[in-house]
Design a protein around this motif. Structure first.
Motif, PDB file in Angstrom:
ATOM      1  N   ASP A  75       0.831  -1.192   0.000  1.00  0.00           N
ATOM      2  CA  ASP A  75       0.000   0.000   0.000  1.00  0.00           C
ATOM      3  C   ASP A  75       0.875   1.255   0.000  1.00  0.00           C
ATOM      4  O   ASP A  75       2.084   1.182   0.225  1.00  0.00           O
ATOM      5  CB  ASP A  75      -0.905   0.006   1.235  1.00  0.00           C
ATOM      6  CG  ASP A  75      -1.709  -1.280   1.351  1.00  0.00           C
ATOM      7  OD1 ASP A  75      -2.241  -1.736   0.321  1.00  0.00           O
ATOM      8  OD2 ASP A  75      -1.787  -1.835   2.465  1.00  0.00           O
ATOM      9  N   ARG A 118       8.128  -0.203   9.781  1.00  0.00           N
ATOM     10  CA  ARG A 118       6.959  -0.639   9.011  1.00  0.00           C
ATOM     11  C   ARG A 118       6.974  -0.074   7.595  1.00  0.00           C
ATOM     12  O   ARG A 118       6.314  -0.606   6.701  1.00  0.00           O
ATOM     13  CB  ARG A 118       5.663  -0.227   9.709  1.00  0.00           C
ATOM     14  CG  ARG A 118       5.455  -0.920  11.051  1.00  0.00           C
ATOM     15  CD  ARG A 118       4.305  -0.332  11.762  1.00  0.00           C
ATOM     16  NE  ARG A 118       4.586   1.086  12.018  1.00  0.00           N
ATOM     17  CZ  ARG A 118       3.809   1.901  12.707  1.00  0.00           C
ATOM     18  NH1 ARG A 118       2.676   1.453  13.190  1.00  0.00           N
ATOM     19  NH2 ARG A 118       4.136   3.157  12.903  1.00  0.00           N
ATOM     20  N   ALA A 173      -5.942  -0.930   9.166  1.00  0.00           N
ATOM     21  CA  ALA A 173      -7.339  -0.975   8.721  1.00  0.00           C
ATOM     22  C   ALA A 173      -8.177  -1.913   9.585  1.00  0.00           C
ATOM     23  O   ALA A 173      -9.323  -1.610   9.923  1.00  0.00           O
ATOM     24  CB  ALA A 173      -7.401  -1.401   7.260  1.00  0.00           C
ATOM     25  N   ALA A 174      -7.597  -3.040   9.972  1.00  0.00           N
ATOM     26  CA  ALA A 174      -8.337  -4.031  10.760  1.00  0.00           C
ATOM     27  C   ALA A 174      -8.577  -3.569  12.190  1.00  0.00           C
ATOM     28  O   ALA A 174      -9.640  -3.833  12.765  1.00  0.00           O
ATOM     29  CB  ALA A 174      -7.582  -5.359  10.760  1.00  0.00           C
ATOM     30  N   THR A 175      -7.598  -2.868  12.769  1.00  0.00           N
ATOM     31  CA  THR A 175      -7.711  -2.468  14.174  1.00  0.00           C
ATOM     32  C   THR A 175      -8.257  -1.061  14.363  1.00  0.00           C
ATOM     33  O   THR A 175      -8.713  -0.729  15.450  1.00  0.00           O
ATOM     34  CB  THR A 175      -6.336  -2.543  14.866  1.00  0.00           C
ATOM     35  OG1 THR A 175      -5.450  -1.601  14.244  1.00  0.00           O
ATOM     36  CG2 THR A 175      -5.759  -3.947  14.811  1.00  0.00           C
ATOM     37  N   ASP A 176      -8.165  -0.241  13.330  1.00  0.00           N
ATOM     38  CA  ASP A 176      -8.588   1.163  13.408  1.00  0.00           C
ATOM     39  C   ASP A 176      -7.848   1.891  14.540  1.00  0.00           C
ATOM     40  O   ASP A 176      -8.398   2.767  15.196  1.00  0.00           O
ATOM     41  CB  ASP A 176     -10.104   1.269  13.589  1.00  0.00           C
ATOM     42  CG  ASP A 176     -10.629   2.648  13.233  1.00  0.00           C
ATOM     43  OD1 ASP A 176     -10.020   3.322  12.372  1.00  0.00           O
ATOM     44  OD2 ASP A 176     -11.652   3.061  13.823  1.00  0.00           O
ATOM     45  N   ALA A 214      -0.759   2.266  12.635  1.00  0.00           N
ATOM     46  CA  ALA A 214      -0.628   2.997  11.375  1.00  0.00           C
ATOM     47  C   ALA A 214       0.618   3.877  11.403  1.00  0.00           C
ATOM     48  O   ALA A 214       1.187   4.144  12.459  1.00  0.00           O
ATOM     49  CB  ALA A 214      -1.857   3.878  11.162  1.00  0.00           C
ATOM     50  N   ASP A 261       2.413  -1.715   4.557  1.00  0.00           N
ATOM     51  CA  ASP A 261       1.252  -2.598   4.625  1.00  0.00           C
ATOM     52  C   ASP A 261       0.251  -1.978   5.609  1.00  0.00           C
ATOM     53  O   ASP A 261       0.545  -1.878   6.803  1.00  0.00           O
ATOM     54  CB  ASP A 261       1.689  -3.983   5.095  1.00  0.00           C
ATOM     55  CG  ASP A 261       0.580  -5.000   5.046  1.00  0.00           C
ATOM     56  OD1 ASP A 261      -0.605  -4.612   4.972  1.00  0.00           O
ATOM     57  OD2 ASP A 261       0.890  -6.204   5.093  1.00  0.00           O
ATOM     58  N   THR A 262      -0.886  -1.562   5.115  1.00  0.00           N
ATOM     59  CA  THR A 262      -1.868  -0.881   5.972  1.00  0.00           C
ATOM     60  C   THR A 262      -2.961  -1.819   6.499  1.00  0.00           C
ATOM     61  O   THR A 262      -3.891  -1.359   7.162  1.00  0.00           O
ATOM     62  CB  THR A 262      -2.543   0.277   5.202  1.00  0.00           C
ATOM     63  OG1 THR A 262      -3.272  -0.263   4.094  1.00  0.00           O
ATOM     64  CG2 THR A 262      -1.525   1.302   4.734  1.00  0.00           C
ATOM     65  N   ARG A 263      -2.845  -3.115   6.247  1.00  0.00           N
ATOM     66  CA  ARG A 263      -3.918  -4.033   6.645  1.00  0.00           C
ATOM     67  C   ARG A 263      -4.148  -4.064   8.148  1.00  0.00           C
ATOM     68  O   ARG A 263      -5.301  -4.074   8.598  1.00  0.00           O
ATOM     69  CB  ARG A 263      -3.651  -5.432   6.105  1.00  0.00           C
ATOM     70  CG  ARG A 263      -3.856  -5.517   4.587  1.00  0.00           C
ATOM     71  CD  ARG A 263      -3.539  -6.874   4.067  1.00  0.00           C
ATOM     72  NE  ARG A 263      -2.083  -7.043   4.107  1.00  0.00           N
ATOM     73  CZ  ARG A 263      -1.423  -7.999   3.480  1.00  0.00           C
ATOM     74  NH1 ARG A 263      -2.085  -8.910   2.800  1.00  0.00           N
ATOM     75  NH2 ARG A 263      -0.112  -8.068   3.542  1.00  0.00           N
ATOM     76  N   ASP A 264      -3.087  -4.077   8.945  1.00  0.00           N
ATOM     77  CA  ASP A 264      -3.244  -4.103  10.401  1.00  0.00           C
ATOM     78  C   ASP A 264      -3.932  -2.835  10.894  1.00  0.00           C
ATOM     79  O   ASP A 264      -4.835  -2.885  11.734  1.00  0.00           O
ATOM     80  CB  ASP A 264      -1.885  -4.290  11.087  1.00  0.00           C
ATOM     81  CG  ASP A 264      -2.016  -4.552  12.576  1.00  0.00           C
ATOM     82  OD1 ASP A 264      -2.975  -5.243  12.986  1.00  0.00           O
ATOM     83  OD2 ASP A 264      -1.154  -4.054  13.341  1.00  0.00           O
TER      84      ASP A 264
END
Length: 120
Positions: free
Chosen positions: A2, A88, A42-45, A50, A37-40
């Motif tokens: 990302d 990250r 996005a999943a945790t908000d 981030a 990688d923004t998945r974590d």
């Protein structure tokens, strides 16, 4: 992968090779494209999952303000180092502009790409 980006972040720094340039902090503009990688996040908000671009912007402004470089290439490399302090961020595509440096051009600058694999 990302991309998190910042566009036209205004920085001030003493920069230049001519004595008149070194007598004051000049305005610079910074663009960043961060491969992350923004998945974590996005999943945790959660902000701690981030890249906190507000905090990163502050660190970059502080580094620029204290840098005292002659070459824009040197400052760009130092700013890339600041970005890559966050493990990250896999890589950074950084454009640093010096508006007004050439009267007949809107801006001049340098674009560099650095990655974690290059960090010592």
């Amino acid at each position: 992968m990302d991309t998190v980006f910042l566009e036209a972040l205004t920085l001030r720094s003493v920069i230049g090779v001519h004595p008149w340039e070194r007598s004051f902090a000049q305005r610079l503009e910074l663009d960043l494209n961060l491969s992350v990688d923004t998945r974590d996040a996005a999943a945790t908000d959660a902000i701690d999952a981030a890249v906190d671009y507000a905090a990163l912007s502050e660190r970059l402004a502080e580094r620029a303000a204290t840098a005292d470089c002659q070459l824009i290439e040197t400052l760009a490399a130092r700013l890339a180092d600041v970005v890559l302090e966050d493990n990250r961020i896999e890589s950074v595509d950084l454009t640093l502009r010096k508006p007004g440096a050439v009267p007949t051009a809107r801006s001049v600058g340098v674009r560099i790409i650095r990655s974690q694999s290059e960090v010592p």
